[in-house]
Design a protein around this motif. Structure first.
Motif, PDB file in Angstrom:
ATOM      1  N   VAL A  59      -6.038  -9.518  -2.971  1.00  0.00           N
ATOM      2  CA  VAL A  59      -6.230  -8.181  -3.526  1.00  0.00           C
ATOM      3  C   VAL A  59      -6.228  -7.216  -2.344  1.00  0.00           C
ATOM      4  CG1 VAL A  59      -8.747  -8.396  -3.531  1.00  0.00           C
ATOM      5  CG2 VAL A  59      -7.675  -6.739  -5.020  1.00  0.00           C
ATOM      6  N   TYR A  60      -5.634  -6.037  -2.545  1.00  0.00           N
ATOM      7  CA  TYR A  60      -5.453  -5.063  -1.479  1.00  0.00           C
ATOM      8  C   TYR A  60      -6.207  -3.781  -1.794  1.00  0.00           C
ATOM      9  CZ  TYR A  60      -1.611  -8.110  -0.117  1.00  0.00           C
ATOM     10  OH  TYR A  60      -0.864  -9.199   0.275  1.00  0.00           O
ATOM     11  N   PHE A  61      -6.759  -3.188  -0.748  1.00  0.00           N
ATOM     12  CA  PHE A  61      -7.451  -1.909  -0.830  1.00  0.00           C
ATOM     13  C   PHE A  61      -6.740  -0.974   0.141  1.00  0.00           C
ATOM     14  CE2 PHE A  61     -10.279  -5.413  -1.593  1.00  0.00           C
ATOM     15  CZ  PHE A  61     -10.906  -5.068  -2.770  1.00  0.00           C
ATOM     16  N   LEU A  62      -6.152   0.097  -0.375  1.00  0.00           N
ATOM     17  CA  LEU A  62      -5.378   1.009   0.462  1.00  0.00           C
ATOM     18  C   LEU A  62      -6.304   1.830   1.355  1.00  0.00           C
ATOM     19  CD1 LEU A  62      -2.473   2.040   1.013  1.00  0.00           C
ATOM     20  CD2 LEU A  62      -2.987   3.879  -0.591  1.00  0.00           C
ATOM     21  N   ILE A  63      -6.045   1.779   2.642  1.00  0.00           N
ATOM     22  CA  ILE A  63      -6.799   2.593   3.600  1.00  0.00           C
ATOM     23  C   ILE A  63      -6.008   3.847   3.939  1.00  0.00           C
ATOM     24  CG2 ILE A  63      -7.781   2.663   5.934  1.00  0.00           C
ATOM     25  CD1 ILE A  63      -8.340  -0.358   5.620  1.00  0.00           C
ATOM     26  N   ARG A  64      -4.716   3.684   4.171  1.00  0.00           N
ATOM     27  CA  ARG A  64      -3.850   4.850   4.368  1.00  0.00           C
ATOM     28  C   ARG A  64      -2.414   4.442   4.099  1.00  0.00           C
ATOM     29  NH1 ARG A  64      -4.876   3.723   9.918  1.00  0.00           N
ATOM     30  NH2 ARG A  64      -2.969   2.948  10.884  1.00  0.00           N
ATOM     31  N   GLY A  65      -1.611   5.440   3.728  1.00  0.00           N
ATOM     32  CA  GLY A  65      -0.200   5.199   3.447  1.00  0.00           C
ATOM     33  C   GLY A  65       0.146   5.502   2.008  1.00  0.00           C
ATOM     34  N   ARG A  66       1.350   5.124   1.661  1.00  0.00           N
ATOM     35  CA  ARG A  66       1.869   5.356   0.305  1.00  0.00           C
ATOM     36  C   ARG A  66       2.761   4.173  -0.050  1.00  0.00           C
ATOM     37  NH1 ARG A  66       2.882  10.026  -3.065  1.00  0.00           N
ATOM     38  NH2 ARG A  66       4.825   9.817  -4.223  1.00  0.00           N
ATOM     39  N   CYS A  67       2.581   3.659  -1.261  1.00  0.00           N
ATOM     40  CA  CYS A  67       3.341   2.501  -1.727  1.00  0.00           C
ATOM     41  C   CYS A  67       3.968   2.806  -3.082  1.00  0.00           C
ATOM     42  CB  CYS A  67       2.432   1.284  -1.889  1.00  0.00           C
ATOM     43  SG  CYS A  67       1.494   0.853  -0.425  1.00  0.00           S
ATOM     44  N   SER A  68       5.136   2.220  -3.329  1.00  0.00           N
ATOM     45  CA  SER A  68       5.769   2.356  -4.638  1.00  0.00           C
ATOM     46  C   SER A  68       5.481   1.109  -5.460  1.00  0.00           C
ATOM     47  CB  SER A  68       7.276   2.564  -4.500  1.00  0.00           C
ATOM     48  OG  SER A  68       7.882   1.413  -3.937  1.00  0.00           O
ATOM     49  N   VAL A  69       5.457   1.291  -6.775  1.00  0.00           N
ATOM     50  CA  VAL A  69       5.245   0.199  -7.717  1.00  0.00           C
ATOM     51  C   VAL A  69       6.520   0.063  -8.537  1.00  0.00           C
ATOM     52  CG1 VAL A  69       3.835  -0.662  -9.632  1.00  0.00           C
ATOM     53  CG2 VAL A  69       2.795   0.789  -7.863  1.00  0.00           C
ATOM     54  N   ASN A  70       7.060  -1.163  -8.575  1.00  0.00           N
ATOM     55  CA  ASN A  70       8.322  -1.409  -9.247  1.00  0.00           C
ATOM     56  C   ASN A  70       8.200  -2.681 -10.083  1.00  0.00           C
ATOM     57  OD1 ASN A  70      11.097  -2.754  -9.325  1.00  0.00           O
ATOM     58  ND2 ASN A  70      11.604  -0.690  -8.629  1.00  0.00           N
ATOM     59  N   VAL A  71       8.656  -2.600 -11.342  1.00  0.00           N
ATOM     60  CA  VAL A  71       8.673  -3.757 -12.229  1.00  0.00           C
ATOM     61  C   VAL A  71      10.068  -3.900 -12.809  1.00  0.00           C
ATOM     62  CG1 VAL A  71       7.750  -4.772 -14.357  1.00  0.00           C
ATOM     63  CG2 VAL A  71       6.225  -3.534 -12.814  1.00  0.00           C
ATOM     64  N   ASP A  72      10.642  -5.075 -12.647  1.00  0.00           N
ATOM     65  CA  ASP A  72      11.993  -5.350 -13.162  1.00  0.00           C
ATOM     66  C   ASP A  72      12.996  -4.270 -12.764  1.00  0.00           C
ATOM     67  OD1 ASP A  72      11.280  -7.751 -14.435  1.00  0.00           O
ATOM     68  OD2 ASP A  72      10.707  -6.719 -16.277  1.00  0.00           O
ATOM     69  N   SER A  98       3.054  -9.358 -11.178  1.00  0.00           N
ATOM     70  CA  SER A  98       3.777  -8.657 -12.239  1.00  0.00           C
ATOM     71  C   SER A  98       4.570  -7.459 -11.733  1.00  0.00           C
ATOM     72  CB  SER A  98       2.792  -8.207 -13.320  1.00  0.00           C
ATOM     73  OG  SER A  98       1.854  -7.300 -12.771  1.00  0.00           O
ATOM     74  N   ALA A  99       4.440  -7.135 -10.450  1.00  0.00           N
ATOM     75  CA  ALA A  99       5.132  -5.964  -9.895  1.00  0.00           C
ATOM     76  C   ALA A  99       5.428  -6.196  -8.419  1.00  0.00           C
ATOM     77  CB  ALA A  99       4.277  -4.714 -10.062  1.00  0.00           C
ATOM     78  N   THR A 100       6.373  -5.412  -7.924  1.00  0.00           N
ATOM     79  CA  THR A 100       6.641  -5.381  -6.488  1.00  0.00           C
ATOM     80  C   THR A 100       6.022  -4.110  -5.934  1.00  0.00           C
ATOM     81  OG1 THR A 100       8.684  -6.642  -6.674  1.00  0.00           O
ATOM     82  CG2 THR A 100       8.450  -5.247  -4.716  1.00  0.00           C
ATOM     83  N   ILE A 101       5.252  -4.262  -4.863  1.00  0.00           N
ATOM     84  CA  ILE A 101       4.622  -3.126  -4.199  1.00  0.00           C
ATOM     85  C   ILE A 101       5.273  -3.016  -2.824  1.00  0.00           C
ATOM     86  CG2 ILE A 101       2.453  -2.095  -3.418  1.00  0.00           C
ATOM     87  CD1 ILE A 101       2.504  -2.705  -6.458  1.00  0.00           C
ATOM     88  N   THR A 102       5.829  -1.848  -2.522  1.00  0.00           N
ATOM     89  CA  THR A 102       6.551  -1.627  -1.269  1.00  0.00           C
ATOM     90  C   THR A 102       5.976  -0.419  -0.544  1.00  0.00           C
ATOM     91  OG1 THR A 102       8.550  -2.475  -2.341  1.00  0.00           O
ATOM     92  CG2 THR A 102       8.852  -1.260  -0.278  1.00  0.00           C
TER      93      THR A 102
END
Length: 168
Positions: A59-72, A98-102
Motif C-alpha cells: 500500500v502506498y501513501f503519497l508524500i509528493r508528486g502526481r500519479c495517473s490512474v488507468n484501468v484497461d 485493478s489499475a495501473t498507477i504511473t
C-alpha cells in the motif's frame, strides 16, 4: 524506482506523515515503530508504480508528486494530494491489481508491505489492523460514492441518447 528505508528518526518526514489523514488517528508514540517497516520509494516521470494485473500487498501513501490512474487503457484521474492512499485493495483482498498507477511527475511515496501484519503480534498487531482497516473502509466508501455518482451521470446520458435516437 529508488528505494530506501524509512528513518523513524527523520523528524521532518515524520512530521509530514503525521499530517496525513491516514496517520492522524494513530497513536503518535506508535507511529515510528509502525512506520519502521515501511520504505520510501521515489519514481521518475512516466515510471509505473503499480501495474494492473500484478499481485502484491504493498500500500502506498503519497508524500509528493502526481500519479495517473488507468484501468484497461482508460485514464480515470490523478493521485496528487499529500496522504493519498493507493494499492490498499491488494492489502485487503490479495487479488491482482485493478489499475495501473504511473508517476506523472517525480514522485515520493511511503510504501508499506501488508505482509508486515503477519510479523506483528499482540496489541501492536491489533492497533495496526484497526488503523488500516478503518482508513481503508473510509477510502473504499468514498470511492463507492464517487462510482455511484458517475453511474448516475452515465445513466442520464444513456437515457438522453436513447430519447434522441431516430426511429425509422
Amino acid at each position: 524506482m529508488k528505494e530506501f528505508p524509512f528513518d523513524p528518526g527523520d523528524e521532518a518526514t515524520l512530521d509530514r506523515l503525521r499530517r496525513m489523514p491516514v496517520f492522524e488517528a494513530a497513536d503518535p508514540a506508535q507511529l515510528p515503530s509502525l512506520l519502521g517497516v515501511a520504505r520510501l520509494r521515489s519514481y521518475e516521470e512516466e515510471e509505473v508504480i503499480i501495474a494492473e494485473g500484478d499481485t502484491d500487498q504493498t500500500v502506498y501513501f503519497l508524500i509528493r508528486g502526481r500519479c495517473s490512474v488507468n484501468v484497461d487503457g482508460m485514464d480515470l484521474g490523478f493521485i496528487d494530494s499529500l496522504g493519498d492512499v493507493f494499492g490498499e485493495m491488494g492489502m485487503v483482498d490479495r487479488k491482482p491489481r485493478s489499475a495501473t498507477i504511473t508517476a506523472v511527475s517525480p514522485t515520493l511515496c511511503l510504501a508499506l508491505d501488508g505482509a508486515f501484519l503477519d510479523r506483528v503480534s499482540g496489541t501492536d498487531k491489533l492497533a495496526a489492523e484497526a488503523l488500516f482497516y478503518r482508513v481503508f473502509s473510509e477510502i473504499l466508501a468514498a470511492r463507492i460514492r464517487d462510482a455511484n455518482a458517475r453511474i448516475l451521470i452515465l445513466e442520464d446520458e444513456l437515457e438522453d441518447l436513447s430519447v434522441q435516437r431516430p426511429t425509422f
